[in-house]
Scaffold this motif. Sequence first.
Motif, PDB file in Angstrom:
ATOM      1  N   THR A  91       2.278  -1.753  -5.577  1.00  0.00           N
ATOM      2  CA  THR A  91       3.202  -1.697  -4.443  1.00  0.00           C
ATOM      3  C   THR A  91       2.824  -0.568  -3.491  1.00  0.00           C
ATOM      4  O   THR A  91       2.840  -0.737  -2.268  1.00  0.00           O
ATOM      5  N   GLN A  92       2.455   0.575  -4.036  1.00  0.00           N
ATOM      6  CA  GLN A  92       2.041   1.695  -3.191  1.00  0.00           C
ATOM      7  C   GLN A  92       0.758   1.374  -2.421  1.00  0.00           C
ATOM      8  O   GLN A  92       0.630   1.732  -1.249  1.00  0.00           O
ATOM      9  N   VAL A  93      -0.180   0.702  -3.075  1.00  0.00           N
ATOM     10  CA  VAL A  93      -1.413   0.302  -2.385  1.00  0.00           C
ATOM     11  C   VAL A  93      -1.075  -0.652  -1.249  1.00  0.00           C
ATOM     12  O   VAL A  93      -1.578  -0.527  -0.135  1.00  0.00           O
ATOM     13  N   LYS A  96       0.388   1.259   1.643  1.00  0.00           N
ATOM     14  CA  LYS A  96      -0.643   1.996   2.388  1.00  0.00           C
ATOM     15  C   LYS A  96      -1.470   1.053   3.251  1.00  0.00           C
ATOM     16  O   LYS A  96      -1.835   1.396   4.372  1.00  0.00           O
ATOM     17  N   LEU A  97      -1.760  -0.135   2.736  1.00  0.00           N
ATOM     18  CA  LEU A  97      -2.509  -1.114   3.534  1.00  0.00           C
ATOM     19  C   LEU A  97      -1.713  -1.561   4.752  1.00  0.00           C
ATOM     20  O   LEU A  97      -2.257  -1.671   5.857  1.00  0.00           O
ATOM     21  N   VAL A  98      -0.439  -1.820   4.575  1.00  0.00           N
ATOM     22  CA  VAL A  98       0.416  -2.221   5.695  1.00  0.00           C
ATOM     23  C   VAL A  98       0.505  -1.101   6.713  1.00  0.00           C
ATOM     24  O   VAL A  98       0.396  -1.333   7.929  1.00  0.00           O
ATOM     25  N   GLN A  99       0.652   0.125   6.248  1.00  0.00           N
ATOM     26  CA  GLN A  99       0.719   1.270   7.161  1.00  0.00           C
ATOM     27  C   GLN A  99      -0.593   1.436   7.926  1.00  0.00           C
ATOM     28  O   GLN A  99      -0.584   1.689   9.134  1.00  0.00           O
ATOM     29  N   ALA A 100      -1.714   1.270   7.244  1.00  0.00           N
ATOM     30  CA  ALA A 100      -3.008   1.380   7.907  1.00  0.00           C
ATOM     31  C   ALA A 100      -3.170   0.278   8.956  1.00  0.00           C
ATOM     32  O   ALA A 100      -3.659   0.528  10.068  1.00  0.00           O
TER      33      ALA A 100
END
Length: 109
Positions: A91-93, A96-100
């Motif tokens: 979920t954290q990965v 981070k992908l969505v934020q990037a």
Amino acid sequence: MSQGVQFNRLMLEMRSMQMEAMARAKPEAVAEAAETPKFSDMLGQAIGKVHETQQAAGQMATAFEMGQGGVDLTEVMIASQKASISFQAATQVRNKLVQAYQDIMQMPV
């Protein structure tokens, strides 16, 4: 023999092993660069492992609840925690992908 001498000898041995490893790693590094896995493949494998971990934990919990022999409560709890932690990491990965992605989309062209 003093500790300083032993430490120096140990450091020399470690440096020689490091040099040997670096000398061997160079040809392999070229081969690895040619066979670098795709990000999507690695992400798919990671998600698959999370799924497998969750399935195994679920099966262990069901086996314990049904009273099957050889299934210990501590093993069930450990498997459950492993599944939970792997899901949280995935979920954290994803976050981070969505934020990037959002950061990239907001960049001026």
